[in-house]
Motif scaffolding. Structure first.
Motif, PDB file in Angstrom:
ATOM      1  N   SER A  60       0.864  -0.887  -0.014  1.00 46.46           N
ATOM      2  CA  SER A  60       0.003  -0.081   0.004  1.00 46.46           C
ATOM      3  C   SER A  60       0.741   1.162  -0.199  1.00 46.46           C
ATOM      4  O   SER A  60       1.706   1.258   0.910  1.00 46.46           O
ATOM      5  CB  SER A  60      -0.932  -0.178   1.203  1.00 46.46           C
ATOM      6  OG  SER A  60      -1.491   1.186   1.297  1.00 46.46           O
ATOM      7  N   LYS A  95      -0.046   4.184   0.749  1.00 44.96           N
ATOM      8  CA  LYS A  95      -0.305   4.979   2.064  1.00 44.96           C
ATOM      9  C   LYS A  95       0.069   4.479   3.272  1.00 44.96           C
ATOM     10  O   LYS A  95       0.508   5.236   4.252  1.00 44.96           O
ATOM     11  CB  LYS A  95      -1.997   5.039   2.050  1.00 44.96           C
ATOM     12  CG  LYS A  95      -2.805   5.905   0.910  1.00 44.96           C
ATOM     13  CD  LYS A  95      -4.209   5.917   1.171  1.00 44.96           C
ATOM     14  CE  LYS A  95      -4.800   6.863   0.364  1.00 44.96           C
ATOM     15  NZ  LYS A  95      -6.163   7.131   0.780  1.00 44.96           N
ATOM     16  N   THR A  96      -0.086   3.075   3.450  1.00 40.80           N
ATOM     17  CA  THR A  96       0.288   2.631   4.923  1.00 40.80           C
ATOM     18  C   THR A  96       1.668   1.716   4.909  1.00 40.80           C
ATOM     19  O   THR A  96       2.081   1.434   6.088  1.00 40.80           O
ATOM     20  CB  THR A  96      -0.673   1.657   5.481  1.00 40.80           C
ATOM     21  OG1 THR A  96      -0.873   0.606   4.560  1.00 40.80           O
ATOM     22  CG2 THR A  96      -2.391   2.538   5.323  1.00 40.80           C
TER      23      THR A  96
END
Length: 99
Positions: free
Chosen positions: A10, A12-13
């Motif tokens: 991911s 984002k994470t």
């Protein structure tokens, strides 16, 4: 869920992601495999309809649900055979690290 599977991270994470997609990519299912602590296979008979639901539940460490995949009667015999093979291979409950 689809014939296509891809693993990624991911943006984002930074968590690992598994993506399952249909042939034309019009349907995608994203899953964070590291969040799954337990997978439970269950069969539920529905007497009102005479059908059997074959359910795969993915649970967090606290037994909270992540998702449930449901295979209903009247579908693909190959899918029912796959489900039964999974229960024979793994049993009806698999904890992270057991498989």
């Amino acid at each position: 869920l689809g014939p296509h599977m891809a693993e990624s991270t991911s943006p984002k994470t930074g968590e690992r992601l598994v993506t399952l997609a249909s042939d034309d990519r019009s349907f995608e299912f994203h899953l964070k495999p590291d969040a799954i602590a337990t997978v439970v296979f269950a069969e539920v008979n529905k007497p009102d309809s005479g059908k059997t639901l074959r359910i795969i539940r993915m649970l967090r460490e606290d037994d909270g649900p992540i998702c449930s995949l449901i295979l209903a009667d009247g579908g693909d015999d190959e899918a029912v055979s796959w489900y039964k093979a999974m229960t024979i291979r793994y049993g009806y409950e698999v904890r992270s690290g057991d498989a």
